[in-house]
Design a protein around this motif. Sequence first.
Motif, PDB file in Angstrom:
ATOM      1  N   ILE A 197       2.010  -8.848  -4.915  1.00  0.00           N
ATOM      2  CA  ILE A 197       1.798  -8.308  -3.575  1.00  0.00           C
ATOM      3  C   ILE A 197       0.306  -8.404  -3.275  1.00  0.00           C
ATOM      4  CG2 ILE A 197       2.000  -6.262  -2.126  1.00  0.00           C
ATOM      5  CD1 ILE A 197       4.107  -5.789  -4.884  1.00  0.00           C
ATOM      6  N   SER A 251      -2.637  -7.792  -0.495  1.00  0.00           N
ATOM      7  CA  SER A 251      -2.994  -7.203   0.794  1.00  0.00           C
ATOM      8  C   SER A 251      -4.401  -7.643   1.173  1.00  0.00           C
ATOM      9  CB  SER A 251      -2.860  -5.686   0.785  1.00  0.00           C
ATOM     10  OG  SER A 251      -3.141  -5.163  -0.476  1.00  0.00           O
ATOM     11  N   TYR A 271       3.687  -9.331   6.177  1.00  0.00           N
ATOM     12  CA  TYR A 271       3.780  -8.166   7.055  1.00  0.00           C
ATOM     13  C   TYR A 271       2.455  -8.029   7.798  1.00  0.00           C
ATOM     14  CZ  TYR A 271       7.859  -6.741   4.321  1.00  0.00           C
ATOM     15  OH  TYR A 271       9.069  -6.690   3.702  1.00  0.00           O
ATOM     16  N   LEU A 328       0.152  -5.422   9.865  1.00  0.00           N
ATOM     17  CA  LEU A 328       0.026  -3.972  10.043  1.00  0.00           C
ATOM     18  C   LEU A 328      -1.195  -3.681  10.913  1.00  0.00           C
ATOM     19  CD1 LEU A 328       0.754  -3.407   6.303  1.00  0.00           C
ATOM     20  CD2 LEU A 328       2.241  -2.588   8.128  1.00  0.00           C
ATOM     21  N   LEU A 363      -3.405  -0.529  10.555  1.00  0.00           N
ATOM     22  CA  LEU A 363      -4.299  -0.495   9.395  1.00  0.00           C
ATOM     23  C   LEU A 363      -5.271  -1.665   9.383  1.00  0.00           C
ATOM     24  CD1 LEU A 363      -1.606   0.369   6.708  1.00  0.00           C
ATOM     25  CD2 LEU A 363      -3.507   1.837   7.360  1.00  0.00           C
ATOM     26  N   CYS A 364      -5.113  -2.592  10.337  1.00  0.00           N
ATOM     27  CA  CYS A 364      -5.894  -3.836  10.312  1.00  0.00           C
ATOM     28  C   CYS A 364      -5.678  -4.520   8.958  1.00  0.00           C
ATOM     29  CB  CYS A 364      -7.376  -3.577  10.518  1.00  0.00           C
ATOM     30  SG  CYS A 364      -7.896  -3.859  12.190  1.00  0.00           S
ATOM     31  N   GLN A 413      -0.128  -8.049   4.698  1.00  0.00           N
ATOM     32  CA  GLN A 413       0.443  -7.881   3.359  1.00  0.00           C
ATOM     33  C   GLN A 413       1.341  -9.084   3.077  1.00  0.00           C
ATOM     34  OE1 GLN A 413       0.129  -5.501   0.974  1.00  0.00           O
ATOM     35  NE2 GLN A 413       2.035  -4.476   0.566  1.00  0.00           N
ATOM     36  N   ARG A 448       4.112 -10.620   0.411  1.00  0.00           N
ATOM     37  CA  ARG A 448       4.987 -10.376  -0.743  1.00  0.00           C
ATOM     38  C   ARG A 448       5.406 -11.734  -1.297  1.00  0.00           C
ATOM     39  NH1 ARG A 448      10.251  -7.749   0.895  1.00  0.00           N
ATOM     40  NH2 ARG A 448      10.818  -9.900   1.258  1.00  0.00           N
TER      41      ARG A 448
END
Lengths: 423, 100
Positions: free
Chosen positions: B19, B21, B57, B59, B62-63, B66, B68
């Motif tokens: 993962i 980010s 993803y 987001l 949150l700026c 992500q 996977r």
Amino acid sequence: MRTTRIGSGAGFAGDRFEPAEVLVRHAGLADLVLECLAERTIALGQQRRLTDPAAGYDPRLLARFRRLLPLAAEHGVRVLSNMGAANPLAAGRATAALLDELGLDRGVAVVTGDDVLDRIDPRTPALEDGVPLEEHGELVSANAYLGADAIMPALGADVVLTGRVADPSLFLAPLADRLGWDLADPPRAAAGTLIGHLLECAGQLTGGYFADPGRKEVPGLAELGFPFADVTADGAAVFGKPDGTGGLVTRATVREQLLYEITDPTAYLTPDVELDLREVTVRETGPDRVAVRGAIGRARPPRLKVSVGYRAGFRAEAEISYEGPNSRERAALAGEIVTKRLPAPPRIQLSTSDHESRLRVAALTRDRDAAEAVCHEVEALYTNGPAGGGGVRTSTTEVIGIVSVLADREIAEPAVTTFGPVR
Amino acid sequence: MILHDIAHCRAGDKGDTSILSLFPYRDEDFPLLVREVTAERVRAHLAGQLRGEVVRYVLPNLCALQFRCRQALDGGVTTSLALDTHGKGLSFRLLSLPIG
């Protein structure tokens, strides 16, 4: 509004001892959590327990507690940890004996019920590959991830030890206890799970896995402080670290930890809740102070995750170095030779700098003899390979593989056992 | 310019899944990351290590992005023959991606 302060004193079994002690001495905590149980650690504990029925818990438990528990008693801090690993009852007994020896009148509670090895259906397909458990190899462990509800009845003790529980549950339970939360209330369970997720890796929130010189500077990394959170009854939290310690708590360190190991930020599943991170906000409120809120919670998943360990064979690893002119070519030739001499091709890697090349040979074999044969062929390169080989290091280790399955909640029967004075 | 100039990244692992980010240092660079750092580009850049699908993803709150990445860790931490069994280095490999 009611507030409680919870700290994180270890983020893995190998974590440093000092930062937890600084937290207990100087941070005014109500609770300190030590998260020391990685995915594979419990299977390794089961292996040790097979040869010694009194073993199987974290090998550093007594060393860590000998230093920490007198401070925790002095400052009235409750300590929770999953250092019980594969043998939480033995961990509880050892801790109670240590408290006696130290002359501390403190109680220990142990949460059991996660070990479901004799109940798991070996025909269950693993989540990772769809292959039935029994086809992976001989099963050595099966541990269900228990939730905060299993920990709540243990919270009358000064020291709480568990085996496998979901990491955030170790934080959610004491928060629910201090703040009067109902675990069946998804917004509260989500808020506590988010806080637990941020704290569970300890120093990773305070700059301990962050520095990149020239890009991401972290002051005082040698004296890294560990984090705490001030949590209000509505689930909002401000994260910080003890004054005077190294490291930093910023929007950047908190965001990195927020998404760490989250495979789906829209639905992070724990035994307690389904957590959605999409509305979370992260805001700096002062030096080394970051406010986090906005967790969305949905009802907990119907089934529990069970982590299953199996005997996966033996890993052989062997290395040899070549220096000076043409070192890369000589190391590569050594790799070709050893590949020809072995019955199955190993994994070959070359690390090369200006003046040196190191050859690494690795293989996963079905038995120990085959692994040792791989190591032997690399050692034999000394006088049966290219010129100038030196510095051979070899190791053979048994490999415990880990896969997961889902099981009905009834597979686990959580219970609490106490030692010494417990409220 | 490479990603390392404008963004930072964290790698995490679950089984055989990595993962990753990704965060811009400056929030105003977030749209650039959304435009340029697609799942396809991440998969191509880390080819050789990633064998499975990559899901992204976005987001905005949150700026953050992500990723996977399935089948990224040589079978997973315990059985992997890699030196870096957790795939910690993948985050910095991603930061070498040319951008802009």
